[in-house]
Enzyme design. Structure first.
Site, short mmCIF file in Angstrom:
data_model
loop_
_atom_site.label_atom_id
_atom_site.label_comp_id
_atom_site.label_asym_id
_atom_site.label_seq_id
_atom_site.Cartn_x
_atom_site.Cartn_y
_atom_site.Cartn_z
N HIS A 1 -3.52 4.20 -2.35
CA HIS A 1 -4.50 3.31 -1.72
C HIS A 1 -5.15 3.99 -0.51
O HIS A 1 -6.35 3.89 -0.30
CB HIS A 1 -3.81 2.04 -1.21
N SER B 1 2.46 0.64 -6.65
CA SER B 1 3.22 -0.37 -5.89
C SER B 1 4.46 -0.77 -6.66
O SER B 1 5.47 -1.18 -6.08
CB SER B 1 2.35 -1.60 -5.63
N GLN C 1 -8.03 6.37 -10.19
CA GLN C 1 -8.05 6.76 -11.61
C GLN C 1 -6.75 6.37 -12.32
O GLN C 1 -6.71 6.31 -13.55
CB GLN C 1 -8.27 8.27 -11.73
N GLN D 1 -8.82 -0.04 -16.24
CA GLN D 1 -9.45 -0.98 -15.29
C GLN D 1 -10.81 -0.41 -14.83
O GLN D 1 -11.80 -1.14 -14.75
CB GLN D 1 -8.52 -1.18 -14.09
N GLU E 1 0.20 5.93 -0.60
CA GLU E 1 -0.78 7.00 -0.38
C GLU E 1 -1.97 6.93 -1.35
O GLU E 1 -3.06 7.37 -1.02
CB GLU E 1 -0.10 8.37 -0.50
N LEU F 1 0.81 -1.22 0.00
CA LEU F 1 0.00 0.00 0.00
C LEU F 1 0.85 1.27 0.00
O LEU F 1 1.93 1.32 0.57
CB LEU F 1 -0.91 -0.01 1.23
O1 PAF Z 1 -6.00 -2.23 -8.88
C1 PAF Z 1 -5.63 -3.25 -8.26
O2 PAF Z 1 -4.86 -3.18 -7.30
C2 PAF Z 1 -6.14 -4.61 -8.71
O3 PAF Z 1 -6.26 -4.68 -10.08
C3 PAF Z 1 -7.46 -4.99 -8.02
C4 PAF Z 1 -8.59 -4.05 -8.39
C5 PAF Z 1 -7.28 -4.99 -6.50
C6 PAF Z 1 -7.88 -6.41 -8.45
O4 PAF Z 1 -6.93 -7.35 -8.09
#
Ligand code: PAF
Length: 280
Positions: A37, A186, A148, A153, A35, A33
């Site tokens: 997240h 990350s 974003q 995704q 900032e 993790l």
């Molecule tokens: O964005 C992420 O970290 C990943 O793609 C997620 C949404 C947790 C799915 O594994």
């Protein structure tokens, strides 16, 4: 803060919260993790009564030659950060809990999944859509929070939620950057000092394009060319894509207008980084 390992326990927790008339927020993560997240956690805390964060390095979204084995796993440090930010539950399942041995069911968002990162990383969005669908079905949150930075995704997941009529609101938070402009990721942990400097070319390219766009340039081809010139000055970085697309469909557009995504992906040696901005 409670650590939950099974889907049954997570669902029971969520139902208990909602039966008490309270709302549940879910922040799906793969751990390591930063900032970015934590900004999602704070957004969740700001609009939901109870918040769960999941930590699961999802094997199905990595290609055979990608960094699944290397992906940073920092569970204890992650839990400490989540606890400080007031998360109620960490859902950290084992791979077998998310993918029962012999399971053959996947979620495929056809079309969108083959564009941008999905084109460069075949199968990636199938893995993302599948695991996020499983998390949403397990946690039954009122809202789920995404960054974003992973704009393609977001497009895939918005379509999935709409197509499956899943009863959840997706909330998208802005990109969080280091002070020098690098989008937090990350994967930035993979970069050595030299590569860390080279990686700044992504945000430099976006700044140049955003400047032109604010100055009135609307032609996608001109903006892409401007970004290409910025990348050319950093030859150690290999461009994967520079794209101007409709954020909902991920289809290329010729003119910048509202709802358009300008996205870049590039390899800094072996590390693949992405960045973008959205034209409001
Ligand atoms: O964005 C992420 O970290 C990943 O793609 C997620 C949404 C947790 C799915 O594994």
């Amino acid at each position: 803060m409670r650590v939950i390992r099974t889907i049954a326990e997570l669902r029971a927790w969520s139902r208990e919260v909602r039966i008490a008339g309270k709302s549940v927020g879910l922040v799906p993560t793969m751990g390591a993790l930063h900032e970015g997240h934590l900004s999602l956690v704070r957004a969740a805390k700001g609009s939901c009564d109870a918040v769960a964060a999941s930590i699961f390095v999802n094997p199905t979204q990595f290609g055979p030659n990608e960094d699944f084995a290397l992906y940073p796993r920092t569970f204890d440090a992650d839990c400490a950060l989540l606890e400080t930010d007031g998360v109620d539950v960490v859902f950290a399942p084992a791979p077998d809990e998310m993918y029962r041995p012999g399971s053959t069911t996947f979620v495929e968002v056809a079309g969108l999944s083959e564009r941008l990162d999905g084109k460069s990383r075949p199968g990636h969005f199938r893995g993302v859509a599948t695991v996020v669908a499983k998390l949403l079905i397990a946690a039954e949150p009122d809202r789920a929070f995404f960054g974003q930075k992973d704009a393609a995704q977001v497009a895939v997941l918005r379509r999935m939620v709409a197509d499956l009529a899943l009863p959840v609101e997706l909330v998208v938070s802005p990109i969080v950057r280091e002070t020098d402009g690098l989008a937090m990721s990350s994967r930035n942990r993979y970069l050595n000092a030299e590569e860390r400097k080279q990686a700044l070319v992504l945000s430099r390219a976006l700044n140049a394009v955003q400047g032109l766009s604010l100055g009135g340039e609307t032609r996608a081809s001109v903006l892409i060319e401007a970004a290409r010139r910025v990348f050319a000055a950093e030859p150690a970085v290999r461009v994967d894509y520079i794209a101007v697309v409709d954020w909902a469909t991920l289809e290329p557009v010729d003119e910048i207008r509202g709802g358009v995504l300008f996205a870049v992906a590039a390899y800094v040696r072996k590390t693949r980084l992405i960045d973008n901005f959205v034209v409001e």
